[in-house]
Design a protein around this motif. Structure first.
Motif, mmCIF file in Angstrom:
data_model
loop_
_atom_site.group_PDB
_atom_site.id
_atom_site.type_symbol
_atom_site.label_atom_id
_atom_site.label_comp_id
_atom_site.label_asym_id
_atom_site.label_seq_id
_atom_site.Cartn_x
_atom_site.Cartn_y
_atom_site.Cartn_z
ATOM 1 N N ILE A 233 0.910 -1.095 0.189
ATOM 2 C CA ILE A 233 0.580 -0.301 -0.128
ATOM 3 C C ILE A 233 0.632 1.568 0.078
ATOM 4 C CG2 ILE A 233 -1.730 0.311 1.109
ATOM 5 C CD1 ILE A 233 -2.884 -1.051 2.263
ATOM 6 N N ASN A 234 0.191 2.340 -0.826
ATOM 7 C CA ASN A 234 0.922 3.637 -0.690
ATOM 8 C C ASN A 234 1.044 4.487 -0.663
ATOM 9 O OD1 ASN A 234 2.528 5.920 -1.777
ATOM 10 N ND2 ASN A 234 3.194 4.741 -3.372
ATOM 11 N N HIS A 235 1.209 5.205 0.462
ATOM 12 C CA HIS A 235 0.290 5.851 1.525
ATOM 13 C C HIS A 235 1.414 7.481 1.065
ATOM 14 C CE1 HIS A 235 -0.301 2.237 3.900
ATOM 15 N NE2 HIS A 235 0.728 1.787 3.506
ATOM 16 N N GLY A 236 1.684 7.328 0.578
ATOM 17 C CA GLY A 236 2.363 8.786 0.062
ATOM 18 C C GLY A 236 3.259 9.757 0.679
ATOM 19 N N GLN A 237 3.860 10.186 -0.221
ATOM 20 C CA GLN A 237 5.540 10.932 0.249
ATOM 21 C C GLN A 237 6.779 9.720 0.821
ATOM 22 O OE1 GLN A 237 4.669 13.147 4.439
ATOM 23 N NE2 GLN A 237 3.266 14.432 3.234
ATOM 24 N N GLY A 238 6.914 8.700 -0.630
ATOM 25 C CA GLY A 238 7.274 7.990 -0.142
ATOM 26 C C GLY A 238 7.108 6.422 1.129
ATOM 27 N N TRP A 239 6.277 6.288 1.623
ATOM 28 C CA TRP A 239 5.498 5.779 1.986
ATOM 29 C C TRP A 239 4.961 4.790 1.749
ATOM 30 C CZ3 TRP A 239 7.580 5.849 7.507
ATOM 31 C CH2 TRP A 239 8.407 6.639 8.392
ATOM 32 N N VAL A 240 5.180 3.373 2.372
ATOM 33 C CA VAL A 240 5.127 1.750 1.718
ATOM 34 C C VAL A 240 4.679 0.649 2.681
ATOM 35 C CG1 VAL A 240 5.184 -0.139 0.192
ATOM 36 C CG2 VAL A 240 6.165 2.226 -0.677
ATOM 37 N N THR A 241 3.272 0.557 3.532
ATOM 38 C CA THR A 241 3.867 -0.996 3.821
ATOM 39 C C THR A 241 3.255 -2.224 3.270
ATOM 40 O OG1 THR A 241 1.533 -0.531 4.124
ATOM 41 C CG2 THR A 241 3.015 0.637 5.854
ATOM 42 N N ARG A 242 3.752 -3.205 3.313
ATOM 43 C CA ARG A 242 3.823 -4.353 2.969
ATOM 44 C C ARG A 242 3.443 -5.949 4.296
ATOM 45 N NH1 ARG A 242 9.525 -5.700 0.913
ATOM 46 N NH2 ARG A 242 8.762 -4.391 -0.985
ATOM 47 N N LEU A 282 8.080 0.892 4.969
ATOM 48 C CA LEU A 282 9.402 1.361 3.502
ATOM 49 C C LEU A 282 8.928 2.966 4.060
ATOM 50 C CD1 LEU A 282 8.146 -1.674 2.785
ATOM 51 C CD2 LEU A 282 10.334 -1.110 0.963
ATOM 52 N N LYS A 283 10.466 3.317 4.185
ATOM 53 C CA LYS A 283 10.194 4.532 3.919
ATOM 54 C C LYS A 283 11.145 5.484 2.239
ATOM 55 C CE LYS A 283 10.234 9.257 3.985
ATOM 56 N NZ LYS A 283 8.607 10.515 3.783
ATOM 57 N N GLY A 284 10.749 5.780 0.870
ATOM 58 C CA GLY A 284 11.914 5.990 0.203
ATOM 59 C C GLY A 284 12.025 4.499 -0.190
ATOM 60 N N ASN A 285 12.067 3.436 -0.422
ATOM 61 C CA ASN A 285 12.604 1.701 -0.270
ATOM 62 C C ASN A 285 13.463 1.609 0.830
ATOM 63 O OD1 ASN A 285 11.247 1.715 -2.672
ATOM 64 N ND2 ASN A 285 12.559 3.032 -3.858
ATOM 65 N N LYS A 286 13.814 2.087 1.789
ATOM 66 C CA LYS A 286 14.664 1.800 3.030
ATOM 67 C C LYS A 286 13.559 1.265 4.357
ATOM 68 C CE LYS A 286 17.816 3.026 6.305
ATOM 69 N NZ LYS A 286 18.654 4.476 6.630
ATOM 70 N N GLN A 287 13.621 0.173 4.410
ATOM 71 C CA GLN A 287 13.030 -0.745 5.837
ATOM 72 C C GLN A 287 13.131 0.042 6.680
ATOM 73 O OE1 GLN A 287 14.570 -2.976 2.613
ATOM 74 N NE2 GLN A 287 12.686 -4.225 2.472
ATOM 75 N N LEU A 288 12.039 0.234 7.964
ATOM 76 C CA LEU A 288 12.079 1.117 9.180
ATOM 77 C C LEU A 288 11.339 -0.224 10.202
ATOM 78 C CD1 LEU A 288 11.000 4.306 8.401
ATOM 79 C CD2 LEU A 288 13.042 3.619 8.164
ATOM 80 N N ASP A 289 11.929 -0.153 11.239
ATOM 81 C CA ASP A 289 11.671 -0.745 12.382
ATOM 82 C C ASP A 289 10.233 -0.422 12.367
ATOM 83 O OD1 ASP A 289 10.540 -2.666 14.292
ATOM 84 O OD2 ASP A 289 12.401 -1.987 15.544
#
Length: 296
Positions: A233-242, A282-289
Motif C-alpha cells: 500500500i502506497n501512503h504517499g510521501q514515499g511511505w509504503v507498507t508490505r 518502507l520509507k523511500g525503499n528503505k525498510q524501517l523497524d
C-alpha cells in the motif's frame, strides 16, 4: 563344220568387262566428318541445356531455402514483439484501472486526466513491420499519457497532509497475535546463517484478518516467489507498507483503502516455515523497524 564352229564359239569365254569403280575415300571422309560434327554439336548443346537446367533448379532451391529462413526469422521476431506488446498492454491496463479507481474514489474527473486504451489496438493482425512499428509508437504515446496519471496519483497522495510519524499506526493483525520474529539480525530459519530480517513476523492461524495500518492506495497485489501472496500500500510521501505470506488478498491494485480496513487473510504462502504475517514499513525503499509504528 558349221556345228563345230558354233560349239567352239560357245565354248569361248566372253571378255571380262572391268566394273566401273565409283567408291571414293575422300567422299566418305567428308560425309562422315560433317556427321560427326553435327553429333558433337548436338551433344554439346544437350550438355549446355542440361547444365543450365540443373543450375536453375539449384538457384530455385537456394532461393526457396533463403525465403523460408527469412520467413521463420520474421515470424520469430513478430512473435517476440507481439509478446512484448501483450505485456505492455497488461501494464497499461493495470495503470488504467488505478487511474479509473482514483477518479471514482476522489471525484477528480476535471483534475486527473485518465487516458483510455483502445482494446483492439494490440489484438488485430499486423501488415508487416511498418504497421507494427506504428502501433508500437501509439502504445508508447499512451504510456506517456498514463505517466501523467501516476504523477497525479502521487500528487494527490502527497496532499493528504498526514504527519509522517503518525500516518502509519495500528496493528496489522487486529485480533490476538504473537510476535514470532523481530526486526534486525537473526538466524535464517532455512539456512541457519545470520541474516538481516527487514520486518516483523506475527504468528497466527490461517485465515486471520490482516488490516491496513494507514490510508492509501494499493500499489501491488500479486504472488512473489519468496513472499508468496503479498500486498503493498502506497501512503504517499514515499511511505509504503508490505504484507506478505498471505493466504488470500482481498484488494486490487489501484483500490483506495482506509486505516483498519481488512485487506487480506493470514497464510503461509511463499518461503515460509509456518503460518504467519511478514509486515514491513518502507520509507523511500528503505525498510524501517515497524515496531516504531505499532502502539504499545
Amino acid at each position: 563344220m558349221q556345228n563345230a564352229a558354233m560349239q567352239k564359239k560357245m565354248m569361248q569365254k566372253p571378255p571380262l568387262i572391268a566394273p566401273t569403280n565409283h567408291f571414293s575415300w575422300s567422299t566418305l571422309w567428308s560425309q562422315s566428318r560433317w556427321s560427326l560434327l553435327l553429333v558433337l554439336i548436338s551433344l554439346l548443346a544437350a550438355v549446355f541445356f542440361y547444365s543450365q537446367s540443373q543450375s536453375s533448379q539449384r538457384q530455385q532451391l537456394l532461393l526457396s531455402a533463403q525465403l523460408e529462413q527469412q520467413k521463420r526469422l520474421q515470424q520469430r521476431e513478430l512473435g517476440r514483439i507481439g509478446q512484448r506488446l501483450g505485456q505492455l498492454q497488461a501494464e497499461l491496463a493495470q495503470v488504467s484501472l488505478m487511474g479509473n479507481r482514483l477518479v471514482s474514489d476522489y471525484d477528480l474527473v476535471d483534475e486527473l486526466p485518465v487516458a483510455r486504451i483502445d482494446s483492439n489496438l494490440l489484438q488485430r493482425p499486423f501488415n508487416g513491420f511498418a504497421d507494427l512499428n506504428q502501433t508500437l509508437t501509439q502504445v508508447m504515446s499512451q504510456t506517456q499519457e498514463y505517466g501523467i496519471t501516476l504523477v497525479a496519483l502521487e500528487s494527490m497522495l502527497l496532499n493528504l497532509h498526514i504527519n509522517e510519524i503518525t500516518q502509519i499506526q495500528g496493528h496489522p493483525v487486529p485480533g490476538s497475535s504473537q510476535l514470532s520474529s523481530g526486526f534486525g539480525q537473526r538466524s535464517d530459519p532455512f539456512s541457519g546463517r545470520a541474516r538481516w530480517h527487514r520486518g516483523l513476523d506475527f504468528r497466527g492461524k490461517v485465515g486471520e484478518p490482516i488490516a491496513a495500518t494507514a490510508a492509501g492506495v494499493v500499489s501491488l497485489s500479486e504472488r512473489h516467489p519468496d513472499f508468496g501472496n503479498m500486498v503493498e500500500i502506497n501512503h504517499g510521501q514515499g511511505w509504503v507498507t508490505r504484507y506478505a505470506h498471505l493466504d488470500a488478498q482481498l484488494v486490487e491494485v489501484g483500490e483506495h483503502v482506509e486505516q483498519g480496513q481488512l485487506i487480506a487473510h493470514m497464510g503461509r504462502s511463499g518461503r515460509a516455515t509456518g503460518v504467519h504475517l511478514h509486515y514491513e514499513v518502507l520509507k523511500g525503499n528503505k525498510q524501517l523497524d515497524p515496531a516504531r509504528f505499532i502502539p504499545n
